[in-house]
Scaffold this motif. Sequence first.
Motif, PDB file in Angstrom:
ATOM      1  N   ILE A  94      17.942 -19.724 115.617  1.00 48.22           N
ATOM      2  CA  ILE A  94      19.096 -20.506 116.099  1.00 48.22           C
ATOM      3  C   ILE A  94      19.444 -20.099 117.533  1.00 48.22           C
ATOM      4  N   TYR A  95      19.459 -18.810 117.804  1.00 48.47           N
ATOM      5  CA  TYR A  95      19.896 -18.333 119.120  1.00 48.47           C
ATOM      6  C   TYR A  95      18.990 -18.852 120.231  1.00 48.47           C
ATOM      7  N   PHE A  96      17.670 -18.771 120.042  1.00 52.53           N
ATOM      8  CA  PHE A  96      16.766 -19.208 121.115  1.00 52.53           C
ATOM      9  C   PHE A  96      16.511 -20.709 121.067  1.00 52.53           C
ATOM     10  N   GLY A  97      16.791 -21.318 119.930  1.00 53.55           N
ATOM     11  CA  GLY A  97      16.656 -22.773 119.851  1.00 53.55           C
ATOM     12  C   GLY A  97      15.216 -23.214 119.762  1.00 53.55           C
ATOM     13  N   SER A  98      14.315 -22.428 120.304  1.00 59.26           N
ATOM     14  CA  SER A  98      12.906 -22.798 120.218  1.00 59.26           C
ATOM     15  C   SER A  98      12.152 -21.554 119.754  1.00 59.26           C
ATOM     16  N   ALA A  99      10.937 -21.746 119.332  1.00 56.18           N
ATOM     17  CA  ALA A  99      10.172 -20.608 118.824  1.00 56.18           C
ATOM     18  C   ALA A  99       9.899 -19.626 119.962  1.00 56.18           C
ATOM     19  N   ARG A 100      10.161 -18.374 119.731  1.00 57.37           N
ATOM     20  CA  ARG A 100       9.818 -17.330 120.698  1.00 57.37           C
ATOM     21  C   ARG A 100       8.969 -16.313 119.943  1.00 57.37           C
ATOM     22  N   PRO A 101       7.863 -15.891 120.524  1.00 55.46           N
ATOM     23  CA  PRO A 101       7.072 -14.866 119.847  1.00 55.46           C
ATOM     24  C   PRO A 101       7.934 -13.619 119.592  1.00 55.46           C
ATOM     25  N   THR A 102       7.911 -13.155 118.350  1.00 54.31           N
ATOM     26  CA  THR A 102       8.766 -12.053 117.910  1.00 54.31           C
ATOM     27  C   THR A 102       7.921 -11.092 117.084  1.00 54.31           C
ATOM     28  N   ARG A 103       8.218  -9.810 117.189  1.00 59.34           N
ATOM     29  CA  ARG A 103       7.491  -8.892 116.312  1.00 59.34           C
ATOM     30  C   ARG A 103       8.424  -7.834 115.730  1.00 59.34           C
ATOM     31  N   TYR A 104       8.117  -7.446 114.500  1.00 57.05           N
ATOM     32  CA  TYR A 104       8.833  -6.362 113.841  1.00 57.05           C
ATOM     33  C   TYR A 104       7.998  -5.107 114.012  1.00 57.05           C
ATOM     34  N   ARG A 105       8.624  -4.033 114.440  1.00 59.11           N
ATOM     35  CA  ARG A 105       7.934  -2.743 114.511  1.00 59.11           C
ATOM     36  C   ARG A 105       8.639  -1.800 113.573  1.00 59.11           C
ATOM     37  N   SER A 106       7.894  -0.987 112.862  1.00 62.08           N
ATOM     38  CA  SER A 106       8.593  -0.013 112.027  1.00 62.08           C
ATOM     39  C   SER A 106       9.133   1.071 112.961  1.00 62.08           C
ATOM     40  N   SER A 107      10.254   1.628 112.593  1.00 64.00           N
ATOM     41  CA  SER A 107      10.945   2.534 113.505  1.00 64.00           C
ATOM     42  C   SER A 107      11.678   3.603 112.712  1.00 64.00           C
ATOM     43  N   PHE A 108      12.507   4.362 113.398  1.00 63.78           N
ATOM     44  CA  PHE A 108      13.316   5.352 112.685  1.00 63.78           C
ATOM     45  C   PHE A 108      14.753   5.345 113.194  1.00 63.78           C
ATOM     46  N   PHE A 109      15.693   5.209 112.277  1.00 61.61           N
ATOM     47  CA  PHE A 109      17.098   5.489 112.564  1.00 61.61           C
ATOM     48  C   PHE A 109      17.606   6.346 111.409  1.00 61.61           C
ATOM     49  N   PRO A 110      18.436   7.326 111.694  1.00 57.58           N
ATOM     50  CA  PRO A 110      18.878   8.237 110.626  1.00 57.58           C
ATOM     51  C   PRO A 110      19.679   7.522 109.537  1.00 57.58           C
TER      52      PRO A 110
END
Length: 344
Positions: free
Chosen positions: A240-256
């Motif tokens: 919704i925010y970008f209105g059009s498809a934007r390449p996006t990726r999920y990376r695994s990460s660390f937060f406590p």
Amino acid sequence: MKVKLEEIYNSAVKELENVKSIENIEELKLKYLSRKGELNSIKKGLKDLSDEDKRIVGAYANEISQKLENAVSQKYDVLYAEELNSKLKSEKIDITLTGKSLPKGKIHPLTSTTKEIVSILQSLGFSLVADSDSPEIETEYYNFDMLNVPKDHPARDMQDTFYTNLASNVVLRSQTSGAQIHVMENQKPPIRVIAPGRVYRNENINARKNNFFHQIEGLYVDKDITLADLKGVLNEFIRIYFGSARPTRYRSSFFPFTEPSVEIDVQCAMCGGKGCRTCSNTGWLEVLGAGMVDVNVLKGAGIDPEIYSGFAFGMGVERLAMLKYAIDDIRLFYNNDRRFLEQF
Ligand code: DAH
């Protein structure tokens, strides 16, 4: 005396004819009609006359003053109207002339971006927290302790925190995540809230980083919440925010405070993923951190992790605005350069 009165009257009338201004009328009134005026000085002489003459001459004197007063007041009206007309003519203003237009202020792009993000998240079911649940000046308790960041844990160094001299444990918040704790202290699940606000970090400033910036924190706690819910909500938000498809990726990460944790990157809008100064040649910009709320955080807030689970996220407002409008340097938001601000 009658003759004298007539003479005075005639000369007054003659003078009156030549009077050209209201000011001159006042002078004339003073000369003929005031207590010290000519008519009155005649009237003063009445006392030396016989009773009979007093009556006749007195009446005549009154008649003359009355006539003169009428003439004066008529003339006054005429002159007043004339003066008013000429004033109206000379002081006329043309109200059809267009005025000087004042420069109109604009909404700052960070304000409008925040509003936009908030309204999208509201449409996805999240409500804004009370300001009192999201203070900018925090204790370490909310900024770290209750978010599962133990004292002396290196994770505290992940965000170079500004300490205040108010007390040794009072900081300028380094993240909006403390709002999660405030909300969980005051509210029982189901919880679905967002908390926008400013955060501070002792950063080396560059095109992507400033020593203060803005985040929007989100927290969803209920029964049966899974990572699939997290992905569903955040993917929908990005769409919704970008209105059009934007390449996006999920990376695994660390937060406590989350387990597992992810970060979401959106392809850099400045270089289209080729790599540039803004994305530090990676082709991607990180826009948010997220994850499943850590069991320790739920427990600390008095929520039973056997019954409830949840996800949380923290978005970077500047990064999202930079990607949407292809702004290549975060510092542009804070310089107050009108050439930049006027574009929004
Ligand atoms: N507070 C993190 C930061 O400032 C961002 C974040 C990560 C917020 C994961 C969250 C979360 O709520 O679940 O880097």
